[in-house]
Design a protein around this motif. Structure first.
Motif, PDB file in Angstrom:
ATOM      1  N   PRO A 117       0.836  -1.199   0.000  1.00  0.00           N
ATOM      2  CA  PRO A 117       0.000   0.000   0.000  1.00  0.00           C
ATOM      3  C   PRO A 117       0.870   1.249   0.000  1.00  0.00           C
ATOM      4  O   PRO A 117       1.795   1.376   0.817  1.00  0.00           O
ATOM      5  N   VAL A 118       0.597   2.168  -0.908  1.00  0.00           N
ATOM      6  CA  VAL A 118       1.442   3.361  -1.028  1.00  0.00           C
ATOM      7  C   VAL A 118       1.291   4.270   0.186  1.00  0.00           C
ATOM      8  O   VAL A 118       2.169   5.096   0.457  1.00  0.00           O
ATOM      9  N   ALA A 119       0.203   4.131   0.931  1.00  0.00           N
ATOM     10  CA  ALA A 119      -0.027   4.985   2.093  1.00  0.00           C
ATOM     11  C   ALA A 119       0.858   4.610   3.281  1.00  0.00           C
ATOM     12  O   ALA A 119       0.994   5.402   4.220  1.00  0.00           O
ATOM     13  N   LEU A 120       1.450   3.421   3.255  1.00  0.00           N
ATOM     14  CA  LEU A 120       2.290   2.964   4.363  1.00  0.00           C
ATOM     15  C   LEU A 120       3.751   3.001   3.959  1.00  0.00           C
ATOM     16  O   LEU A 120       4.115   2.546   2.864  1.00  0.00           O
ATOM     17  N   ASP A 121       4.605   3.523   4.856  1.00  0.00           N
ATOM     18  CA  ASP A 121       6.033   3.461   4.584  1.00  0.00           C
ATOM     19  C   ASP A 121       6.515   2.022   4.764  1.00  0.00           C
ATOM     20  O   ASP A 121       5.740   1.125   5.112  1.00  0.00           O
ATOM     21  N   TRP A 122       7.801   1.788   4.508  1.00  0.00           N
ATOM     22  CA  TRP A 122       8.292   0.415   4.526  1.00  0.00           C
ATOM     23  C   TRP A 122       8.090  -0.243   5.887  1.00  0.00           C
ATOM     24  O   TRP A 122       7.675  -1.406   5.969  1.00  0.00           O
ATOM     25  N   ALA A 123       8.380   0.471   6.966  1.00  0.00           N
ATOM     26  CA  ALA A 123       8.253  -0.128   8.303  1.00  0.00           C
ATOM     27  C   ALA A 123       6.813  -0.514   8.591  1.00  0.00           C
ATOM     28  O   ALA A 123       6.531  -1.630   9.049  1.00  0.00           O
ATOM     29  N   ALA A 124       5.880   0.402   8.339  1.00  0.00           N
ATOM     30  CA  ALA A 124       4.473   0.101   8.595  1.00  0.00           C
ATOM     31  C   ALA A 124       3.979  -1.027   7.697  1.00  0.00           C
ATOM     32  O   ALA A 124       3.229  -1.906   8.143  1.00  0.00           O
ATOM     33  N   ALA A 125       4.405  -1.029   6.437  1.00  0.00           N
ATOM     34  CA  ALA A 125       3.991  -2.096   5.527  1.00  0.00           C
ATOM     35  C   ALA A 125       4.516  -3.440   5.998  1.00  0.00           C
ATOM     36  O   ALA A 125       3.828  -4.465   5.894  1.00  0.00           O
ATOM     37  N   GLY A 126       5.742  -3.475   6.543  1.00  0.00           N
ATOM     38  CA  GLY A 126       6.300  -4.720   7.050  1.00  0.00           C
ATOM     39  C   GLY A 126       5.605  -5.234   8.290  1.00  0.00           C
ATOM     40  O   GLY A 126       5.712  -6.421   8.630  1.00  0.00           O
ATOM     41  N   GLY A 127       4.879  -4.363   8.977  1.00  0.00           N
ATOM     42  CA  GLY A 127       4.151  -4.773  10.169  1.00  0.00           C
ATOM     43  C   GLY A 127       2.709  -5.147   9.935  1.00  0.00           C
ATOM     44  O   GLY A 127       2.014  -5.587  10.854  1.00  0.00           O
ATOM     45  N   LEU A 128       2.229  -4.999   8.697  1.00  0.00           N
ATOM     46  CA  LEU A 128       0.814  -5.244   8.420  1.00  0.00           C
ATOM     47  C   LEU A 128       0.433  -6.705   8.225  1.00  0.00           C
ATOM     48  O   LEU A 128      -0.629  -7.126   8.705  1.00  0.00           O
ATOM     49  N   PRO A 129       1.217  -7.548   7.520  1.00  0.00           N
ATOM     50  CA  PRO A 129       0.667  -8.825   7.052  1.00  0.00           C
ATOM     51  C   PRO A 129       0.108  -9.746   8.133  1.00  0.00           C
ATOM     52  O   PRO A 129      -1.089 -10.084   8.091  1.00  0.00           O
ATOM     53  N   LEU A 130       0.908 -10.198   9.080  1.00  0.00           N
ATOM     54  CA  LEU A 130       0.410 -11.161  10.060  1.00  0.00           C
ATOM     55  C   LEU A 130      -0.656 -10.555  10.956  1.00  0.00           C
ATOM     56  O   LEU A 130      -1.721 -11.148  11.172  1.00  0.00           O
ATOM     57  N   THR A 131      -0.396  -9.364  11.485  1.00  0.00           N
ATOM     58  CA  THR A 131      -1.380  -8.753  12.369  1.00  0.00           C
ATOM     59  C   THR A 131      -2.663  -8.423  11.629  1.00  0.00           C
ATOM     60  O   THR A 131      -3.760  -8.635  12.139  1.00  0.00           O
ATOM     61  N   GLY A 132      -2.528  -7.895  10.409  1.00  0.00           N
ATOM     62  CA  GLY A 132      -3.715  -7.539   9.644  1.00  0.00           C
ATOM     63  C   GLY A 132      -4.550  -8.743   9.264  1.00  0.00           C
ATOM     64  O   GLY A 132      -5.784  -8.740   9.430  1.00  0.00           O
ATOM     65  N   LEU A 133      -3.886  -9.786   8.764  1.00  0.00           N
ATOM     66  CA  LEU A 133      -4.630 -10.988   8.387  1.00  0.00           C
ATOM     67  C   LEU A 133      -5.263 -11.654   9.606  1.00  0.00           C
ATOM     68  O   LEU A 133      -6.371 -12.194   9.520  1.00  0.00           O
ATOM     69  N   THR A 134      -4.577 -11.627  10.736  1.00  0.00           N
ATOM     70  CA  THR A 134      -5.135 -12.221  11.957  1.00  0.00           C
ATOM     71  C   THR A 134      -6.372 -11.458  12.412  1.00  0.00           C
ATOM     72  O   THR A 134      -7.405 -12.053  12.737  1.00  0.00           O
ATOM     73  N   ALA A 135      -6.266 -10.137  12.434  1.00  0.00           N
ATOM     74  CA  ALA A 135      -7.415  -9.324  12.843  1.00  0.00           C
ATOM     75  C   ALA A 135      -8.586  -9.510  11.886  1.00  0.00           C
ATOM     76  O   ALA A 135      -9.746  -9.625  12.317  1.00  0.00           O
ATOM     77  N   LEU A 136      -8.291  -9.556  10.589  1.00  0.00           N
ATOM     78  CA  LEU A 136      -9.359  -9.738   9.607  1.00  0.00           C
ATOM     79  C   LEU A 136     -10.032 -11.094   9.790  1.00  0.00           C
ATOM     80  O   LEU A 136     -11.275 -11.194   9.734  1.00  0.00           O
ATOM     81  N   ARG A 137      -9.241 -12.127  10.018  1.00  0.00           N
ATOM     82  CA  ARG A 137      -9.813 -13.463  10.212  1.00  0.00           C
ATOM     83  C   ARG A 137     -10.658 -13.512  11.488  1.00  0.00           C
ATOM     84  O   ARG A 137     -11.721 -14.143  11.524  1.00  0.00           O
ATOM     85  N   LEU A 138     -10.193 -12.852  12.536  1.00  0.00           N
ATOM     86  CA  LEU A 138     -10.973 -12.780  13.775  1.00  0.00           C
ATOM     87  C   LEU A 138     -12.343 -12.157  13.520  1.00  0.00           C
ATOM     88  O   LEU A 138     -13.375 -12.696  13.921  1.00  0.00           O
ATOM     89  N   LEU A 139     -12.352 -10.991  12.876  1.00  0.00           N
ATOM     90  CA  LEU A 139     -13.622 -10.288  12.676  1.00  0.00           C
ATOM     91  C   LEU A 139     -14.525 -11.018  11.690  1.00  0.00           C
ATOM     92  O   LEU A 139     -15.754 -11.004  11.845  1.00  0.00           O
ATOM     93  N   ASN A 140     -13.928 -11.687  10.697  1.00  0.00           N
ATOM     94  CA  ASN A 140     -14.753 -12.487   9.793  1.00  0.00           C
ATOM     95  C   ASN A 140     -15.365 -13.683  10.517  1.00  0.00           C
ATOM     96  O   ASN A 140     -16.527 -14.034  10.289  1.00  0.00           O
ATOM     97  N   ARG A 141     -14.572 -14.320  11.386  1.00  0.00           N
ATOM     98  CA  ARG A 141     -15.098 -15.454  12.141  1.00  0.00           C
ATOM     99  C   ARG A 141     -16.230 -15.010  13.066  1.00  0.00           C
ATOM    100  O   ARG A 141     -17.221 -15.732  13.251  1.00  0.00           O
ATOM    101  N   LEU A 142     -16.098 -13.821  13.625  1.00  0.00           N
ATOM    102  CA  LEU A 142     -17.127 -13.286  14.511  1.00  0.00           C
ATOM    103  C   LEU A 142     -18.299 -12.678  13.752  1.00  0.00           C
ATOM    104  O   LEU A 142     -19.318 -12.330  14.361  1.00  0.00           O
ATOM    105  N   GLU A 143     -18.144 -12.518  12.442  1.00  0.00           N
ATOM    106  CA  GLU A 143     -19.179 -11.918  11.590  1.00  0.00           C
ATOM    107  C   GLU A 143     -19.602 -10.551  12.121  1.00  0.00           C
ATOM    108  O   GLU A 143     -20.788 -10.230  12.231  1.00  0.00           O
TER     109      GLU A 143
END
Length: 306
Positions: A117-143
């Motif tokens: 994502p162009v809105a995130l610098d390299w450090a922020a982009a490197g911190g997104l994948p695992l935490t972001g996918l985990t949070a998304l999966r949590l909220l999808n599971r909870l509907e």
């Protein structure tokens, strides 16, 4: 290339080294990524301690790390999706623990990748994948949808802070537990902060007398509070406490998913999602990064910059 590695399980950093290792091979359908930033997650040092040995095979020496943001250096045979120079992110966990992202280069299956994502610098982009996918999966599971009252444990942490933002984006009212020093940060994300610790359930009930309709546990050890504040018919899920399944909850484990990561990247570029970076460390200081993660009091993400 330079990489962090360990040659045996250890409960501390005693087997952790940084030095030269062979460059990774790039197989068909894979992409070689030059690492610009790699998120440090608690699972990294827990894996090093043997925490996943009963369910995931490790081949030593192991290069730790599952998060990456970087630039495509080369592509394998029949990989038309990417080309050298593309900026990408990935949750790069493989079925066997061996070649991770705490290195100058990592080979990743193309289907695990998304454009940075162009809105995130390299450090922020490197911190997104695992935490972001985990949070998304949590909220999808909870509907989680508009009208829900969502309680997030660990709302200032890596996963929790993303879960708060995704919950707000879906229209839910969000209550988040955090230490008092992080309450302003949690408010800034869009949640109503609650101090954790003794009396936590009472404080949640003060904000939501009718109970919360969904609980996202990002820290573990919160089942008593969950059962005390969950409304009738409510849903709860945890990334850190498998025992919730014995009480009607769901245990969530994150999978690599380039399509879902693309969804998260789009939210970041829309200004809906931000990633808080607490500290960055050079690769040579991976042990110090692990020690910082072990404290359990980090706001947002710790990042390695190879």
């Amino acid at each position: 290339m330079k990489a962090a590695s360990y040659d045996a399980y250890a409960p501390d950093n005693s087997r952790l080294r940084v030095g030269d290792v062979p460059d990774p091979r790039v197989g068909p359908g894979q992409v070689l990524v030059e690492v610009r930033a790699a998120g440090v997650n608690p699972v990294d040092w827990k894996v090093m301690a043997g925490g996943l040995d009963p369910i995931v095979e490790a081949v030593f020496p192991v290069i730790p790390g599952w998060d990456v943001a970087g630039v495509v250096a080369a592509v394998g045979v029949d990989t038309p999706e990417f080309e050298p120079g593309d900026e990408v992110i990935s949750y790069a966990r493989m079925p066997i623990i061996r070649h991770g992202t705490f290195a100058e280069l990592v080979a990743v299956p193309a289907e695990f990748l998304a454009r940075r994502p162009v809105a995130l610098d390299w450090a922020a982009a490197g911190g997104l994948p695992l935490t972001g996918l985990t949070a998304l999966r949590l909220l999808n599971r909870l509907e989680v949808t508009a009208g829900d009252v969502l309680l997030v444990y660990g709302a200032a942490g890596g996963v929790g802070s993303i879960a708060v933002q995704l919950g707000r984006e879906r229209g839910a009212r969000v209550i988040g537990t955090a230490s008092p020093r992080n309450h302003d940060f949690v408010r800034g994300l869009g949640a109503e902060p609650v101090a954790y610790g003794e009396g936590q359930a009472d404080r949640v009930r003060d904000l939501a007398p009718g109970g919360v309709t969904a609980v996202a546990d990002c820290v573990g050890g919160q089942l008593d509070t969950t059962l005390a504040v969950l409304a009738f018919g409510g849903r709860h899920a945890s990334i850190a406490d498998p025992s919730v399944t014995e009480h009607g909850g769901s245990s969530v484990w994150t999978r690599p998913d380039g399509a879902a990561l693309t969804e998260l990247a789009a939210l970041a570029d829309q200004g809906v999602l931000t990633v808080e970076v607490s500290r960055t460390f050079p690769l040579e200081e991976v042990a110090a990064a692990f020690d910082a993660s072990r404290t359990g009091h980090t706001r947002g993400k710790i990042i390695l910059t190879p």
